[in-house]
Write an enzyme that holds these catalytic residues in place. Structure first.
Site, PDB file in Angstrom:
ATOM      1  N   GLY A  17      44.698  52.378  47.783  1.00 33.78           N
ATOM      2  CA  GLY A  17      43.364  51.855  47.470  1.00 33.78           C
ATOM      3  C   GLY A  17      42.395  52.137  48.602  1.00 33.78           C
ATOM      4  N   VAL A  19      40.793  49.961  51.018  1.00 39.90           N
ATOM      5  CA  VAL A  19      41.153  49.413  52.334  1.00 39.90           C
ATOM      6  C   VAL A  19      42.543  49.899  52.743  1.00 39.90           C
ATOM      7  CG1 VAL A  19      41.517  47.315  53.692  1.00 39.90           C
ATOM      8  CG2 VAL A  19      39.727  47.355  51.936  1.00 39.90           C
ATOM      9  N   LEU A  80      48.458  44.353  50.196  1.00 44.80           N
ATOM     10  CA  LEU A  80      47.064  44.522  49.753  1.00 44.80           C
ATOM     11  C   LEU A  80      46.948  44.771  48.257  1.00 44.80           C
ATOM     12  CD1 LEU A  80      47.002  45.217  52.927  1.00 44.80           C
ATOM     13  CD2 LEU A  80      44.956  46.539  52.387  1.00 44.80           C
ATOM     14  N   ALA A 121      46.644  40.030  52.288  1.00 42.04           N
ATOM     15  CA  ALA A 121      45.211  40.335  52.238  1.00 42.04           C
ATOM     16  C   ALA A 121      44.581  39.390  51.227  1.00 42.04           C
ATOM     17  CB  ALA A 121      44.994  41.792  51.832  1.00 42.04           C
ATOM     18  N   TYR A 152      40.810  36.360  39.647  1.00 44.00           N
ATOM     19  CA  TYR A 152      40.971  36.899  41.003  1.00 44.00           C
ATOM     20  C   TYR A 152      41.053  35.764  42.023  1.00 44.00           C
ATOM     21  CZ  TYR A 152      39.810  39.744  45.162  1.00 44.00           C
ATOM     22  OH  TYR A 152      39.809  40.364  46.396  1.00 44.00           O
ATOM     23  N   LYS A 156      44.436  34.765  44.167  1.00 46.51           N
ATOM     24  CA  LYS A 156      44.522  34.818  45.635  1.00 46.51           C
ATOM     25  C   LYS A 156      44.848  33.442  46.209  1.00 46.51           C
ATOM     26  CE  LYS A 156      43.671  39.193  46.554  1.00 46.51           C
ATOM     27  NZ  LYS A 156      44.530  40.065  47.368  1.00 46.51           N
ATOM     28  N   TYR A 166      56.672  30.018  51.233  1.00 44.48           N
ATOM     29  CA  TYR A 166      57.736  30.856  51.799  1.00 44.48           C
ATOM     30  C   TYR A 166      57.880  30.578  53.297  1.00 44.48           C
ATOM     31  CZ  TYR A 166      59.111  34.044  47.991  1.00 44.48           C
ATOM     32  OH  TYR A 166      59.643  34.587  46.848  1.00 44.48           O
ATOM     33  N   ARG A 193      30.836  47.886  42.896  1.00 43.66           N
ATOM     34  CA  ARG A 193      30.542  47.033  44.049  1.00 43.66           C
ATOM     35  C   ARG A 193      29.183  47.407  44.620  1.00 43.66           C
ATOM     36  NH1 ARG A 193      36.434  45.996  46.849  1.00 43.66           N
ATOM     37  NH2 ARG A 193      36.945  48.039  46.042  1.00 43.66           N
TER      38      ARG A 193
HETATM   39  P1  NAD Z   1      41.450  48.745  45.698  1.00 38.83           P
HETATM   40  O1  NAD Z   1      41.409  48.445  44.253  1.00 38.83           O
HETATM   41  O2  NAD Z   1      40.788  49.968  46.181  1.00 38.83           O
HETATM   42  O3  NAD Z   1      42.954  48.761  46.213  1.00 38.83           O
HETATM   43  C1  NAD Z   1      43.954  47.948  45.662  1.00 38.83           C
HETATM   44  C2  NAD Z   1      45.189  48.814  45.462  1.00 38.83           C
HETATM   45  O4  NAD Z   1      46.241  47.994  44.917  1.00 38.83           O
HETATM   46  C3  NAD Z   1      44.965  49.942  44.472  1.00 38.83           C
HETATM   47  O5  NAD Z   1      45.362  51.164  45.063  1.00 38.83           O
HETATM   48  C4  NAD Z   1      45.817  49.587  43.284  1.00 38.83           C
HETATM   49  O6  NAD Z   1      46.280  50.699  42.576  1.00 38.83           O
HETATM   50  C5  NAD Z   1      46.909  48.769  43.941  1.00 38.83           C
HETATM   51  N1  NAD Z   1      47.590  47.836  43.024  1.00 38.83           N
HETATM   52  C6  NAD Z   1      47.015  46.889  42.238  1.00 38.83           C
HETATM   53  N2  NAD Z   1      47.960  46.251  41.543  1.00 38.83           N
HETATM   54  C7  NAD Z   1      49.157  46.809  41.884  1.00 38.83           C
HETATM   55  C8  NAD Z   1      50.488  46.573  41.512  1.00 38.83           C
HETATM   56  N3  NAD Z   1      50.831  45.644  40.591  1.00 38.83           N
HETATM   57  N4  NAD Z   1      51.459  47.305  42.094  1.00 38.83           N
HETATM   58  C9  NAD Z   1      51.154  48.248  43.014  1.00 38.83           C
HETATM   59  N5  NAD Z   1      49.905  48.523  43.404  1.00 38.83           N
HETATM   60  C10 NAD Z   1      48.911  47.806  42.840  1.00 38.83           C
HETATM   61  O7  NAD Z   1      40.854  47.449  46.429  1.00 38.83           O
HETATM   62  P2  NAD Z   1      40.476  47.245  47.976  1.00 38.83           P
HETATM   63  O8  NAD Z   1      39.053  46.983  48.065  1.00 38.83           O
HETATM   64  O9  NAD Z   1      41.086  48.311  48.796  1.00 38.83           O
HETATM   65  O10 NAD Z   1      41.229  45.872  48.267  1.00 38.83           O
HETATM   66  C11 NAD Z   1      42.511  45.848  48.903  1.00 38.83           C
HETATM   67  C12 NAD Z   1      42.944  44.414  49.132  1.00 38.83           C
HETATM   68  O11 NAD Z   1      42.008  43.769  49.997  1.00 38.83           O
HETATM   69  C13 NAD Z   1      43.014  43.590  47.846  1.00 38.83           C
HETATM   70  O12 NAD Z   1      44.134  42.730  47.921  1.00 38.83           O
HETATM   71  C14 NAD Z   1      41.748  42.790  47.884  1.00 38.83           C
HETATM   72  O13 NAD Z   1      41.894  41.568  47.207  1.00 38.83           O
HETATM   73  C15 NAD Z   1      41.546  42.580  49.382  1.00 38.83           C
HETATM   74  N6  NAD Z   1      40.121  42.373  49.695  1.00 38.83           N
HETATM   75  C16 NAD Z   1      39.234  43.426  49.656  1.00 38.83           C
HETATM   76  C17 NAD Z   1      37.897  43.187  49.917  1.00 38.83           C
HETATM   77  C18 NAD Z   1      36.878  44.287  49.892  1.00 38.83           C
HETATM   78  O14 NAD Z   1      35.691  44.020  50.100  1.00 38.83           O
HETATM   79  N7  NAD Z   1      37.253  45.524  49.678  1.00 38.83           N
HETATM   80  C19 NAD Z   1      37.450  41.883  50.204  1.00 38.83           C
HETATM   81  C20 NAD Z   1      38.378  40.848  50.191  1.00 38.83           C
HETATM   82  C21 NAD Z   1      39.714  41.099  49.954  1.00 38.83           C
HETATM   83  N1  UDP Z   2      25.339  43.257  42.764  1.00 43.67           N
HETATM   84  C1  UDP Z   2      24.067  43.702  42.401  1.00 43.67           C
HETATM   85  N2  UDP Z   2      23.954  44.910  41.785  1.00 43.67           N
HETATM   86  C2  UDP Z   2      25.024  45.720  41.551  1.00 43.67           C
HETATM   87  C3  UDP Z   2      26.314  45.281  41.950  1.00 43.67           C
HETATM   88  C4  UDP Z   2      26.432  44.043  42.544  1.00 43.67           C
HETATM   89  O1  UDP Z   2      23.072  43.008  42.624  1.00 43.67           O
HETATM   90  O2  UDP Z   2      24.833  46.819  40.993  1.00 43.67           O
HETATM   91  C5  UDP Z   2      25.458  41.947  43.403  1.00 43.67           C
HETATM   92  C6  UDP Z   2      26.494  41.034  42.785  1.00 43.67           C
HETATM   93  O3  UDP Z   2      25.972  40.328  41.677  1.00 43.67           O
HETATM   94  C7  UDP Z   2      26.803  40.124  43.958  1.00 43.67           C
HETATM   95  C8  UDP Z   2      26.696  41.069  45.161  1.00 43.67           C
HETATM   96  O4  UDP Z   2      25.887  42.150  44.727  1.00 43.67           O
HETATM   97  O5  UDP Z   2      25.820  39.129  44.071  1.00 43.67           O
HETATM   98  C9  UDP Z   2      28.043  41.604  45.643  1.00 43.67           C
HETATM   99  O6  UDP Z   2      28.732  42.132  44.527  1.00 43.67           O
HETATM  100  P1  UDP Z   2      30.109  42.910  44.668  1.00 43.67           P
HETATM  101  O7  UDP Z   2      30.582  43.202  43.294  1.00 43.67           O
HETATM  102  O8  UDP Z   2      29.987  44.041  45.608  1.00 43.67           O
HETATM  103  O9  UDP Z   2      31.098  41.876  45.390  1.00 43.67           O
HETATM  104  P2  UDP Z   2      31.371  40.305  45.219  1.00 43.67           P
HETATM  105  O10 UDP Z   2      30.987  39.730  46.525  1.00 43.67           O
HETATM  106  O11 UDP Z   2      30.569  39.742  44.104  1.00 43.67           O
HETATM  107  O12 UDP Z   2      32.830  40.257  44.931  1.00 43.67           O
END
Ligand code: NAD
Ligand code: UDP
Length: 337
Positions: A17, A19, A80, A121, A152, A156, A166, A193
């Site tokens: 993914g 991150v 993650l 994560a 979601y 989490k 655990y 996003r």
């Molecule tokens: P992403 O969707 O790009 O990455 C998530 C990855 O998990 C994907 O590659 C997906 O294929 C894999 N995945 C999902 N379900 C699976 C499963 N059952 N088995 C195996 N793989 C699976 O999202 P991201 O933005 O990289 O987020 C990564 C982690 O960080 C997530 O747990 C997310 O909740 C957490 N997180 C991200 C953000 C952010 O802003 N990006 C913020 C808060 C938390």
């Molecule tokens: N948002 C927006 N326009 C877009 C996509 C998102 O105004 O095209 C807003 C969304 O409603 C939220 C903020 O931007 O208030 C962040 O959205 P995002 O989906 O990136 O992450 P969230 O913090 O909601 O998980």
């Protein structure tokens, strides 16, 4: 504190993914062996394309809810795997609940079996639409358990509860990271996003879709900084939770202006419907991260956004150098309505 990971064997669930791919890259650069486990439900092989040839990298395609087929020594499990953007988790509600619950148990079982350190994560979404501001880790949150985002948020929260259980029941060596909005290259362009949506719209000269009146806030963190926080946290021996994110709060409308200026676009702003339960404001209290990890984000927003813009332009087949030159020559563009 030391973050020496050389010689460690680290399993990264969700490593293909956004991150996760940055995390894999960072761990490899620091000398770890990395096993990336991903079902590709929202991730992409392209994200790890440059890592595939690395001698210390391997990729296992698997849904972690069905088990995690990793053999050999495991020192850390960095968990993650989960859909992460509203567009993805609203499309995959049951998968999101499953990976947060069953998938997290599987990842914890792997850690227990190998006596490995486990990092979850988690997310700022456990605070829901927060009634305390900024959000300190001691805050319990304000989540609508039946709303669309709950698949979601509650997944989490369940994952955090499972991790804590655990730790208590099995003596697992665990830590919870609560990640706030992270952005950068390799974010999915399809998952809506806010940073990717605005940058893409500005690059394509389309209206920037600001939800509601744009007064809701977020605090953005560049992905390399987030990943540095995660590695420090895993190396720390702490149980967490620890907030990892940026603490420069910005309204969504101001972000739209910033992106438009950066791209040098003349796009209008289009005010669209605010999604249900969209959090009103969000900013991490970073006291724990600063004092316990010596961590804080260091990438200036302008630089992070520029790097993201250049990457998105490349993905869209636009001429990056010409875009940057145009943006610099144009300077700040007039404010949209
Ligand atoms: P992403 O969707 O790009 O990455 C998530 C990855 O998990 C994907 O590659 C997906 O294929 C894999 N995945 C999902 N379900 C699976 C499963 N059952 N088995 C195996 N793989 C699976 O999202 P991201 O933005 O990289 O987020 C990564 C982690 O960080 C997530 O747990 C997310 O909740 C957490 N997180 C991200 C953000 C952010 O802003 N990006 C913020 C808060 C938390
Ligand atoms: N948002 C927006 N326009 C877009 C996509 C998102 O105004 O095209 C807003 C969304 O409603 C939220 C903020 O931007 O208030 C962040 O959205 P995002 O989906 O990136 O992450 P969230 O913090 O909601 O998980």
């Amino acid at each position: 504190m030391t973050t020496d990971v050389a010689g460690l064997r680290v399993v990264v669930t969700g490593g293909a993914g956004f991150v996760g791919s940055w995390l894999c890259e960072r761990l490899l650069a620091d000398g770890a062996e990395v096993v990336c486990v991903d079902s590709l439900v929202t991730g992409r092989v392209d994200n790890i394309a440059t890592l595939r040839a690395h001698p210390r990298f391997s990729f296992v395609r698997a849904d972690i809810c069905e088990g995690i087929p990793v053999r050999g020594r495991v020192d850390w499990v960095m968990h993650l795997a989960s859909p992460a953007s509203p567009v993805h988790y609203l499309r995959l509600p049951l998968e999101t609940l499953r990976v947060g619950s069953i998938g997290t148990s599987r990842a914890l079982d792997l850690a227990i079996d190998h006596g490995a350190r486990f990092l979850l994560a988690s997310t700022s979404e456990v605070y829901g639409d927060p009634l305390e501001h900024p959000q300190h880790e001691s805050y319990w949150g304000n989540v609508n358990p039946l709303g669309p985002r709950s698949v979601y948020d509650e997944a989490k929260r369940f994952a955090e509860a499972t991790t804590a259980a655990y730790r208590r029941e099995h003596g697992a060596d665990t830590v919870v990271a609560r990640i706030f909005n992270t952005y950068g290259p390799r974010m999915s362009l399809e998952d809506g996003r806010v940073v990717t949506a605005f940058v893409r719209q500005a690059l394509e000269g389309r209206p920037l879709t600001v939800a509601g009146d744009g007064s809701q806030t977020r605090s953005l963190c560049f992905v390399a900084d987030t990943v540095d926080g995660l590695v420090r946290l895993a190396a720390s021996g702490l149980p967490g939770p620890v907030n990892i994110g940026g603490d420069r709060e910005i309204t969504v409308l101001a972000l739209a202006h910033t992106v438009r200026d950066l791209v040098g676009s003349t796009s209008e702003v289009d005010f669209v419907e605010l999604p249900q339960d969209d959090p009103t404001r969000r900013r991490p209290d970073l006291t724990r991260a600063r004092t316990l990890l010596g961590w804080e984000p260091t990438t200036p927003t302008e630089e992070g956004l520029r790097r993201t813009m250049e990457w998105i332009a490349g993905e869209l087949g636009l001429d990056r150098e010409r875009l940057v030159a145009t943006a610099e020559a144009a300077g700040p563009s007039p404010r949209p309505r």
